[in-house]
Each structure stands twice: as structure tokens, then as C-alpha cells.
Design a protein around this motif. Structure first.
Motif, mmCIF file in Angstrom:
data_model
loop_
_atom_site.group_PDB
_atom_site.id
_atom_site.type_symbol
_atom_site.label_atom_id
_atom_site.label_comp_id
_atom_site.label_asym_id
_atom_site.label_seq_id
_atom_site.Cartn_x
_atom_site.Cartn_y
_atom_site.Cartn_z
ATOM 1 N N LEU A 3 -4.736 -3.989 7.226
ATOM 2 C CA LEU A 3 -3.896 -4.899 8.215
ATOM 3 C C LEU A 3 -3.478 -3.184 8.786
ATOM 4 O O LEU A 3 -3.066 -2.261 8.465
ATOM 5 C CB LEU A 3 -2.402 -4.773 7.103
ATOM 6 N N LEU A 4 -3.528 -2.679 9.675
ATOM 7 C CA LEU A 4 -2.807 -2.422 11.252
ATOM 8 C C LEU A 4 -1.261 -2.754 11.984
ATOM 9 O O LEU A 4 -1.655 -3.892 11.508
ATOM 10 C CB LEU A 4 -3.582 -2.111 11.694
ATOM 11 N N LEU A 5 -0.979 -1.655 11.481
ATOM 12 C CA LEU A 5 1.023 -1.844 12.157
ATOM 13 C C LEU A 5 0.984 -1.169 12.602
ATOM 14 O O LEU A 5 1.259 -0.027 12.457
ATOM 15 C CB LEU A 5 1.457 -2.274 10.545
ATOM 16 N N THR A 6 1.584 -1.307 13.892
ATOM 17 C CA THR A 6 1.829 -0.472 14.190
ATOM 18 C C THR A 6 2.977 -0.914 15.732
ATOM 19 O O THR A 6 3.287 -1.933 16.393
ATOM 20 C CB THR A 6 0.985 0.329 15.580
ATOM 21 N N GLY A 7 3.632 0.385 16.185
ATOM 22 C CA GLY A 7 5.040 -0.029 16.672
ATOM 23 C C GLY A 7 5.102 1.131 18.591
ATOM 24 O O GLY A 7 4.565 2.012 18.218
ATOM 25 N N GLN A 8 5.250 0.353 19.532
ATOM 26 C CA GLN A 8 5.291 0.974 20.815
ATOM 27 C C GLN A 8 6.885 1.039 20.759
ATOM 28 O O GLN A 8 7.868 -0.059 21.620
ATOM 29 C CB GLN A 8 4.922 -0.110 22.064
ATOM 30 N N ILE A 12 8.598 1.942 12.609
ATOM 31 C CA ILE A 12 8.218 1.322 11.420
ATOM 32 C C ILE A 12 9.204 1.250 10.356
ATOM 33 O O ILE A 12 8.253 3.041 9.942
ATOM 34 C CB ILE A 12 7.000 0.683 11.169
ATOM 35 N N SER A 13 9.950 0.961 10.166
ATOM 36 C CA SER A 13 10.785 1.253 8.334
ATOM 37 C C SER A 13 9.516 0.446 7.649
ATOM 38 O O SER A 13 9.113 -0.391 7.372
ATOM 39 C CB SER A 13 11.685 0.520 8.562
ATOM 40 N N PRO A 14 9.771 0.827 6.307
ATOM 41 C CA PRO A 14 9.556 0.324 5.442
ATOM 42 C C PRO A 14 9.846 -1.289 5.116
ATOM 43 O O PRO A 14 9.065 -1.870 4.539
ATOM 44 C CB PRO A 14 9.616 1.008 4.201
ATOM 45 N N ALA A 15 10.726 -1.418 4.803
ATOM 46 C CA ALA A 15 11.711 -3.013 5.825
ATOM 47 C C ALA A 15 11.032 -4.155 6.216
ATOM 48 O O ALA A 15 10.806 -4.897 6.218
ATOM 49 C CB ALA A 15 13.316 -2.686 5.457
ATOM 50 N N LEU A 16 10.867 -2.807 7.431
ATOM 51 C CA LEU A 16 9.960 -3.947 8.259
ATOM 52 C C LEU A 16 8.357 -4.026 8.391
ATOM 53 O O LEU A 16 7.997 -5.391 8.377
ATOM 54 C CB LEU A 16 10.032 -3.190 9.251
ATOM 55 N N ARG A 17 7.561 -3.077 7.866
ATOM 56 C CA ARG A 17 6.787 -3.307 7.263
ATOM 57 C C ARG A 17 6.228 -4.546 5.748
ATOM 58 O O ARG A 17 5.755 -5.012 5.982
ATOM 59 C CB ARG A 17 6.152 -1.934 6.376
ATOM 60 N N GLU A 18 7.431 -4.204 5.311
ATOM 61 C CA GLU A 18 7.608 -5.398 3.931
ATOM 62 C C GLU A 18 7.642 -6.322 4.705
ATOM 63 O O GLU A 18 7.652 -7.533 3.793
ATOM 64 C CB GLU A 18 8.697 -4.577 2.916
ATOM 65 N N TYR A 19 8.772 -7.115 5.495
ATOM 66 C CA TYR A 19 8.924 -7.967 5.415
ATOM 67 C C TYR A 19 7.815 -8.791 7.092
ATOM 68 O O TYR A 19 6.836 -9.699 6.422
ATOM 69 C CB TYR A 19 9.823 -8.316 6.897
ATOM 70 N N ARG A 29 -2.401 -17.190 2.899
ATOM 71 C CA ARG A 29 -2.967 -18.089 1.382
ATOM 72 C C ARG A 29 -3.731 -19.305 2.147
ATOM 73 O O ARG A 29 -4.247 -19.722 1.841
ATOM 74 C CB ARG A 29 -1.041 -19.280 1.403
ATOM 75 N N HIS A 30 -3.322 -19.832 3.773
ATOM 76 C CA HIS A 30 -4.117 -20.945 4.208
ATOM 77 C C HIS A 30 -5.537 -20.680 4.447
ATOM 78 O O HIS A 30 -6.775 -21.696 4.192
ATOM 79 C CB HIS A 30 -3.775 -21.354 5.506
ATOM 80 N N PHE A 31 -5.662 -19.497 4.831
ATOM 81 C CA PHE A 31 -7.953 -19.298 5.541
ATOM 82 C C PHE A 31 -7.711 -17.571 4.767
ATOM 83 O O PHE A 31 -7.290 -16.485 5.314
ATOM 84 C CB PHE A 31 -7.561 -18.862 6.462
ATOM 85 N N ASP A 32 -8.149 -17.410 3.990
ATOM 86 C CA ASP A 32 -8.298 -15.826 3.273
ATOM 87 C C ASP A 32 -9.959 -15.207 3.686
ATOM 88 O O ASP A 32 -10.566 -14.230 2.821
ATOM 89 C CB ASP A 32 -8.531 -16.444 1.085
ATOM 90 N N GLN A 33 -10.756 -16.092 4.804
ATOM 91 C CA GLN A 33 -11.491 -15.332 4.897
ATOM 92 C C GLN A 33 -11.192 -14.549 6.499
ATOM 93 O O GLN A 33 -11.886 -15.006 7.822
ATOM 94 C CB GLN A 33 -12.851 -16.383 5.699
ATOM 95 N N ILE A 34 -10.179 -13.782 5.913
ATOM 96 C CA ILE A 34 -9.775 -12.705 7.504
ATOM 97 C C ILE A 34 -10.740 -11.507 7.510
ATOM 98 O O ILE A 34 -10.260 -10.993 6.386
ATOM 99 C CB ILE A 34 -8.054 -12.926 7.560
ATOM 100 N N ILE A 35 -11.195 -10.797 8.155
ATOM 101 C CA ILE A 35 -11.566 -9.563 8.275
ATOM 102 C C ILE A 35 -10.347 -8.779 8.345
ATOM 103 O O ILE A 35 -10.176 -7.667 8.084
ATOM 104 C CB ILE A 35 -12.171 -9.184 9.855
ATOM 105 N N ASP A 36 -9.367 -8.659 9.351
ATOM 106 C CA ASP A 36 -8.992 -7.587 9.339
ATOM 107 C C ASP A 36 -7.466 -8.120 10.512
ATOM 108 O O ASP A 36 -7.984 -8.984 11.628
ATOM 109 C CB ASP A 36 -9.301 -6.782 10.105
ATOM 110 N N ILE A 37 -6.057 -8.028 10.575
ATOM 111 C CA ILE A 37 -4.719 -8.135 11.165
ATOM 112 C C ILE A 37 -4.324 -6.788 11.546
ATOM 113 O O ILE A 37 -4.162 -5.782 11.192
ATOM 114 C CB ILE A 37 -4.364 -9.111 9.961
ATOM 115 N N ALA A 38 -4.329 -6.654 13.022
ATOM 116 C CA ALA A 38 -3.429 -6.087 13.707
ATOM 117 C C ALA A 38 -2.282 -6.124 14.004
ATOM 118 O O ALA A 38 -1.890 -7.539 14.885
ATOM 119 C CB ALA A 38 -4.595 -4.619 14.828
ATOM 120 N N VAL A 39 -1.002 -5.329 14.335
ATOM 121 C CA VAL A 39 0.126 -6.515 14.991
ATOM 122 C C VAL A 39 0.973 -4.774 15.395
ATOM 123 O O VAL A 39 0.719 -4.192 15.124
ATOM 124 C CB VAL A 39 0.971 -6.833 13.132
ATOM 125 N N VAL A 40 1.470 -5.449 16.152
ATOM 126 C CA VAL A 40 2.254 -4.540 17.996
ATOM 127 C C VAL A 40 3.424 -4.864 17.398
ATOM 128 O O VAL A 40 3.537 -6.238 17.759
ATOM 129 C CB VAL A 40 0.855 -4.636 18.235
#
Length: 117
Positions: A3-8, A12-19, A29-40
Motif C-alpha cells: 500500500l502506497l499512500l501519498t498526498g499532493q 497524510i496524518s496517522p488518522a487519515l492513513r488508518e481511515y 475481502r472481496h478479492f485477495d489477489q491484489i499485487i499493490d495499491i497506490a492511493v493519492v
């Protein structure tokens, strides 16, 4: 899964990351064959008064990349909308992958029974 979480223009606060992490658990839970997730997460130009907060995601699965974005007035609302869209796309992708596997088995058995006659 990575999981890569970035902010422009957003810290990114710890509370926002936890959310974000708790919301992504629903997708995992629906699909466990995920390689990676990048959230901006970001803030758009002040000239766009009504929808300034942006959340976008790139989700890599085997053989495919799902890219979605969502805009809202609040960052948490943008994340909620994004996760709803992402959940629907992942379920569609999962159904597509599973249906292709089932179709190939059916066609194989149909070809075998047709040649035996």
C-alpha cells in the motif's frame, strides 16, 4: 500486498492513513489477489469551489490495472466515494476472471463429449 499512500498538497496524518486502510479492507475481502495499491489524496485548485478534495487509486492485479478517482468537498467523503467505486470494479473484475475459468471448462467438456459421439 503493498500500500502506497501519498498526498499532493495534503499532509497524510496517522488518522487519515488508518481511515484509508480500514476502508481498503472491504475491497481486499472481496478479492485477495491484489499485487499493490497506490492511493493519492490531494487538494485541487481553489477556483473549483464545490469539489476541491480528490482521491484516486491505482490497483494492480494480475494482468490488469484499475484506475479510479473521485472528487468531493470533504476528503473523507472523497475516500468513501472512491472505495465504493473501487469495490464495484473489483467485484466486476473478479466475476470476469471467474466466469472465464468456468467457460473454458464447459467448452472443454462440450468438445470432448461432441468428439466421443
Amino acid at each position: 500486498m503493498n500500500l502506497l499512500l501519498t498526498g499532493q498538497h495534503v499532509d497524510i496524518s496517522p488518522a487519515l492513513r488508518e481511515y484509508v486502510e480500514t476502508k481498503l479492507e472491504r475491497v481486499i475481502r472481496h478479492f485477495d489477489q491484489i499485487i499493490d495499491i497506490a492511493v493519492v489524496l490531494g487538494v485541487e485548485k481553489p477556483s473549483e469551489k464545490d469539489k476541491r478534495q480528490r482521491a484516486e487509486v491505482n490497483l494492480r492485479v494480475k494482468g490488469n490495472v484499475i484506475h479510479l478517482d473521485h472528487y468531493a468537498e470533504d476528503l473523507y467523503a472523497a475516500i468513501d466515494g472512491l472505495i465504493d467505486k473501487l469495490d464495484r470494479q473489483v467485484v466486476r473484475h473478479k466475476d470476469k476472471v471467474q466466469s472465464h475459468k468456468n467457460e473454458s471448462l464447459k467448452s472443454i467438456s462440450a468438445n470432448i463429449s461432441a468428439t466421443d459421439m
